[in-house]
Design an enzyme around this catalytic site. Structure first.
Site, PDB file in Angstrom:
ATOM      1  N   LYS A   1     -42.199 -18.824  56.084  1.00 13.66           N
ATOM      2  CA  LYS A   1     -43.609 -18.712  55.671  1.00 13.66           C
ATOM      3  C   LYS A   1     -43.708 -17.882  54.388  1.00 13.66           C
ATOM      4  O   LYS A   1     -44.423 -18.242  53.455  1.00 13.66           O
ATOM      5  CB  LYS A   1     -44.452 -18.091  56.798  1.00 13.66           C
TER       6      LYS A   1
ATOM      7  N   GLN B   1     -47.334 -14.030  64.781  1.00  7.35           N
ATOM      8  CA  GLN B   1     -46.309 -14.999  65.167  1.00  7.35           C
ATOM      9  C   GLN B   1     -46.140 -14.993  66.689  1.00  7.35           C
ATOM     10  O   GLN B   1     -46.033 -13.942  67.311  1.00  7.35           O
ATOM     11  CB  GLN B   1     -44.982 -14.662  64.467  1.00  7.35           C
TER      12      GLN B   1
ATOM     13  N   ASP C   1     -54.086 -19.947  61.567  1.00 12.24           N
ATOM     14  CA  ASP C   1     -53.409 -20.740  62.594  1.00 12.24           C
ATOM     15  C   ASP C   1     -54.378 -21.713  63.273  1.00 12.24           C
ATOM     16  O   ASP C   1     -53.951 -22.637  63.965  1.00 12.24           O
ATOM     17  CB  ASP C   1     -52.822 -19.825  63.681  1.00 12.24           C
TER      18      ASP C   1
HETATM   19  N1  GUN Z   1     -44.926 -20.003  67.075  1.00 15.16           N
HETATM   20  C1  GUN Z   1     -44.577 -21.312  67.069  1.00 15.16           C
HETATM   21  N2  GUN Z   1     -45.441 -22.029  66.323  1.00 15.16           N
HETATM   22  C2  GUN Z   1     -46.349 -21.163  65.848  1.00 15.16           C
HETATM   23  C3  GUN Z   1     -47.493 -21.312  65.013  1.00 15.16           C
HETATM   24  O1  GUN Z   1     -47.873 -22.400  64.539  1.00 15.16           O
HETATM   25  N3  GUN Z   1     -48.183 -20.167  64.747  1.00 15.16           N
HETATM   26  C4  GUN Z   1     -47.813 -18.956  65.248  1.00 15.16           C
HETATM   27  N4  GUN Z   1     -48.570 -17.894  64.935  1.00 15.16           N
HETATM   28  N5  GUN Z   1     -46.767 -18.790  66.029  1.00 15.16           N
HETATM   29  C5  GUN Z   1     -46.036 -19.897  66.325  1.00 15.16           C
END
Ligand code: GUN
Length: 284
Positions: A52, A96, A119
């Protein structure tokens, strides 16, 4: 049979976004700002978070990764989130997942305001998606799937879509998005009886389970479009939900793993971050 190339489509969207962010900077004198909070050292989460940060740098988004100790308490975590939730400089904020077991993720995520929820997990944004208001921020992987289908001009209206998996992150939102595209949608899950009977009706089959080979070729209708959104890690390799080699022989389109849905997720996160920054410029 055509392989849906998520890397290629992702690059297309990132190039477009880069130029939008250049214009954004020229007009506002600032760059979109993303804060990613990670708790503990889950290896998969570490990879996602560093990807990211890399993607943000590539498209011109300023990102900050906040690393918190595995042993942090709920109150302390909530304090950290709240600090970014209420400031005037953070555009996008995410935590996350998964969080360590002793923490309550729902309560932590509830502190992220809708206008910073890149998200698309908040109750407000979930409601906007459910009601098709058109002005919400939507979850990244499901949005990426819809963009892939559109990029390849795959007709959706009136088609029968089957989603396997009902997670809040993937199965539920992608089912709503397909419904919004006028598909006739069925959602299957671990308690579904006669799964194969249902998947065989799918013009568009989306698998979001996270179990290697849970979708075999005999479960797929000839000429179907297969979107594999599952990820399983096994001895350093990544597998999807679908038995790709056999499935590829009978589908019209299929996403590989890796290189299908995966690359789109982070690209959609970047697009969401840009979008919330634009919204903030209009309001702040
Ligand atoms: N863990 C796995 N996929 C995601 C996601 O799209 N967003 C977040 N915040 N955590 C994740």
């Amino acid at each position: 049979m055509q392989i849906i190339d998520g890397k290629k489509v992702s690059e297309f969207f990132r190039e477009d976004l880069k130029s939008k962010i250049t214009d954004f900077y020229a007009e506002s004198g600032r760059r979109p700002r993303l804060v990613v909070i990670i708790v503990g050292n889950d290896p998969a989460s570490e990879i996602y978070v560093s990807n990211k940060a890399k993607a943000a740098a590539e498209v011109g988004i300023v990102s900050e990764t906040v690393r918190l100790n595995e042993t942090i308490g709920q109150a302390e975590l909530e304090n950290v989130i709240w600090g970014y939730a209420k400031d005037d400089i953070t555009d996008g904020l995410l935590v996350q997942l998964p969080l360590p077991k002793h923490l309550n993720a729902e309560r932590a995520l509830a502190l992220i305001p809708d206008d910073k929820d890149v998200d698309g997990f908040s109750v407000g944004n979930t409601g906007r998606l459910c009601r098709f208001t058109g002005d919400g921020i939507y979850p990244c992987t499901p949005s990426g799937i819809i963009q892939l289908l559109k990029y390849y001009d795959i007709p959706l209206s009136g088609k029968r879509a089957v989603v396997v998996g009902r997670s809040n992150i993937l199965g539920k939102p992608v089912a709503l998005m397909l419904l919004n595209e006028d598909c006739t949608v069925t959602v299957c899950h671990s308690k579904t009886k006669n799964l194969k009977e249902i998947t065989l009706t799918a013009d568009i089959l989306v698998s979001a389970v996270g179990k290697k080979n849970v979708i075999t070729a005999d479960m797929i209708k000839d000429g179907a479009v297969v979107i594999d959104a599952g990820i399983t890690r096994e001895s350093g390799k990544i597998y999807g939900d679908v038995d790709f080699t056999e499935a590829a022989k009978k589908v019209s389109y299929i996403t590989p793993v890796p290189g299908g849905v995966g690359p789109m997720t982070i690209t959609m996160l970047m697009i969401n971050t840009y979008q919330v920054a634009v919204n903030h410029n209009e309001k702040r």
